[in-house]
Structure formats: C-alpha cells, structure tokens
Scaffold this active site. Sequence first.
Site, PDB file in Angstrom:
ATOM      1  N   ARG A 112      -9.503   3.231 -30.918  1.00  0.00           N
ATOM      2  CA  ARG A 112      -8.415   3.723 -30.054  1.00  0.00           C
ATOM      3  C   ARG A 112      -8.584   5.236 -29.978  1.00  0.00           C
ATOM      4  NH1 ARG A 112      -2.043   2.297 -29.875  1.00  0.00           N
ATOM      5  NH2 ARG A 112      -3.026   0.561 -28.784  1.00  0.00           N
ATOM      6  N   HIS A 139      -7.053  -0.316 -21.300  1.00  0.00           N
ATOM      7  CA  HIS A 139      -6.564  -1.058 -22.483  1.00  0.00           C
ATOM      8  C   HIS A 139      -6.912  -2.537 -22.252  1.00  0.00           C
ATOM      9  CE1 HIS A 139      -4.468  -1.817 -26.060  1.00  0.00           C
ATOM     10  NE2 HIS A 139      -3.225  -1.565 -25.722  1.00  0.00           N
ATOM     11  N   GLN A 142      -5.311  -5.524 -24.190  1.00  0.00           N
ATOM     12  CA  GLN A 142      -3.936  -5.778 -23.759  1.00  0.00           C
ATOM     13  C   GLN A 142      -3.931  -6.648 -22.502  1.00  0.00           C
ATOM     14  OE1 GLN A 142      -0.859  -4.367 -25.162  1.00  0.00           O
ATOM     15  NE2 GLN A 142      -0.114  -6.033 -23.900  1.00  0.00           N
ATOM     16  N   ASP A 234       5.419  -0.152 -18.097  1.00  0.00           N
ATOM     17  CA  ASP A 234       4.918   0.534 -19.291  1.00  0.00           C
ATOM     18  C   ASP A 234       5.607   1.896 -19.331  1.00  0.00           C
ATOM     19  OD1 ASP A 234       3.429   1.315 -21.515  1.00  0.00           O
ATOM     20  OD2 ASP A 234       1.624   1.802 -20.374  1.00  0.00           O
ATOM     21  N   CYS A 274       3.811  -3.984 -22.362  1.00  0.00           N
ATOM     22  CA  CYS A 274       2.808  -3.995 -23.441  1.00  0.00           C
ATOM     23  C   CYS A 274       3.423  -3.584 -24.777  1.00  0.00           C
ATOM     24  CB  CYS A 274       1.646  -3.080 -23.083  1.00  0.00           C
ATOM     25  SG  CYS A 274       2.165  -1.392 -22.744  1.00  0.00           S
ATOM     26  N   ARG A 302      -1.748 -11.018 -28.544  1.00  0.00           N
ATOM     27  CA  ARG A 302      -2.784 -10.028 -28.858  1.00  0.00           C
ATOM     28  C   ARG A 302      -3.647 -10.557 -30.009  1.00  0.00           C
ATOM     29  NH1 ARG A 302      -1.857  -4.669 -27.705  1.00  0.00           N
ATOM     30  NH2 ARG A 302      -4.001  -4.439 -28.415  1.00  0.00           N
TER      31      ARG A 302
END
Length: 315
Positions: A112, A139, A142, A234, A274, A302
């Site tokens: 990340r 991402h 996700q 988001d 998310c 996830r």
Amino acid sequence: MASATTSPTIPLQHDLLTGMEWGAAQVRDVLQLAADVKARPDRYRGALAGRFLALIFEKPSLRTRVTFEVGIASLGGSATFLDHTASHLGEREAVADVARSLERWTNGIVARLFKQSVLEELAQNARIPVINALTDRFHPCQAISDFFTLEEHFGALRGLKIAYVGDGNNVCHSLLSVGARLGAHIRIAVPAGYEPDSGVVAEARRAARETRGKIEIVNSPEEAIAGVQAIYTDVWTSMGQESEALSRTAAFKGFQVNNELFAHAAPEAVFMHCLPAHRGMEVSDAVMDSPRSIVFDQAENRLHVQKAILLTLLS
Ligand code: CP
Ligand code: NVA
C-alpha cells in the site's frame, strides 16, 4: 494443488498492479475461485504452506491489512508487516534495492503505497509477485471484491447498473476498470474538476466494448442514480490529500449519499462503500446503517477474494 478445478483460463501476469493487466476471463476466474474459497475454506488450508509474504504499508489500514494477514495465515503462509507509515519507501534505500532484497527472502509483496509509480518500480525489480493494496491511482483488490459482493447479491454482473457518486479517485478508477471487464454499466457522478483520469476512462471504455459494458461520466448525482441497482461512494478526501480537505468539502456539497438521493435509485438498490466512511460527509448515518447497506459484506469479502488472488498468483 488446491485450486486445480478452478485454474486460470489464460496464464495470469504475475503481478496485480492496476487490475488492467487482467482480461475479463481472468477476473472471472478469480471470482469463481473466491466463491469456492468462501464456500469451502478448509479445502485451501495449507495451500500457501512455506510461503512468506512482505506487507509494506505507507498508509494506515484496517481492512486490507487484517484481511491479507488473516487470509495468508488461513492458507498456511506467513506475513511480515513492514510499517512504512512514518517513512516512505525509497527514503532509507533505493526502491529497487528493497525489491532485490525482499525477493531473496519472501515469495510475494503486498504493498500500500502513495505512488503507483513506486509500486511499479518495486514490481519491475522483484522477480516475485507484487500485489497493489492501494495506491494514489488504483485499489484493484477492493474493486474485484466489490464485484464479487455484487454478484453474490444480484446473481449476475453483466448489465448491472452501478452509480459511483463522489471523487474520481483510486477506488473509482478500479471500479471502472474491473467493472468494464465484467460487463457492468457504470455511471460516475463527480463535481467538475474531480473527474477520473481520462486514460483510465478510455481504457475502461475499450474493455467495455468487448463485454457490452457501459461507462458514463455525469456531473449530477440524481442523474447518475436514476434506476441503478447499486450506489457506491468513497471519501471526498483520500489519504495523502488532507491539505485539500476544506476545498474538497466545499466542492462535494450536494454529493452526499442520503435518503433523499437514494430515492432516485431502483427499489432493490444497495448502498456500497469501500470504508472507512466519513459519516455525515459523503454518506449519511441513515444510509450507512440502513438495511440496504452492504458495506460489511464488502468488508468480509475482501478476505475471500484476496485469498483467491494469492492462490492465483502464488500457488
Ligand atoms: N477499504 C480499505 O481498503 O480499507 P482500509 O483502508 O482499512 O484497508
Ligand atoms: N480513496 C480512499 C480509499 C481508502 C480505502 C483513500 O485512498 O484514502
């Protein structure tokens, strides 16, 4: 091998850096494997026995860190967490040297990072799989998980109408590129100036032509939401953009997903995020906590989807 019945249709690239390196068939294979991993987790215990992964995180995380750590352990592998929240990768030594060292001890890297370019430099210099756990641009873990959740909920993805309301950010980019490969119809509503990257949109439109998917960009949340089965939002200010928080809050006025906006969606529409959510900003408490909210299904999935990604790239 544990994944023998669901082996990929076409050999996969060995990294997952953007999600665009995978074709439609490859994304479908991962979704199918994830369904089996979720239904029969015991079948995969030990599939990563003797495998070690390095988790490099320059930004905070709850879901991504925990689901990768739990997922790797439940497959019999081990993870070493490298906390880079106080110092960026490349500060202590060259990114390429980090890659060349890690490949000597580990079998894969989950990273990340702030910059997509640093993730790509890491991958270019490591002969082990590198998985994007979020950058400024993408991402993918996700988005692949989110389409798994949508398929679980609605049964099919082709032609499913999804509205994304908010910032044209990393999560938006990945929803576009993965959704296009799965034939979804995605309508993005953003304030002027916060559109997704034009190159990502163009690539998603190219992919959507092959799957009969559809990508639309509009500036009105009401227009985006009309008749859709899922509304996704988001945060308005992503990690690393904190200095823009005030101007972003002003720019996104009118883009909150609340009951009033939700009334424009299809009766069966679900709410997606998310997470982490900024309640009272991009989403109201009422929508977050409503029976239509599937945000914690997204969070759960996830785990299953990332296990499928790890099995695909590492076993
Ligand atoms: N959605 C997501 O990636 O959450 P974290 O930032 O908590 O990992
Ligand atoms: N767009 C958000 C996603 C967090 C999971 C960010 O980058 O901070």
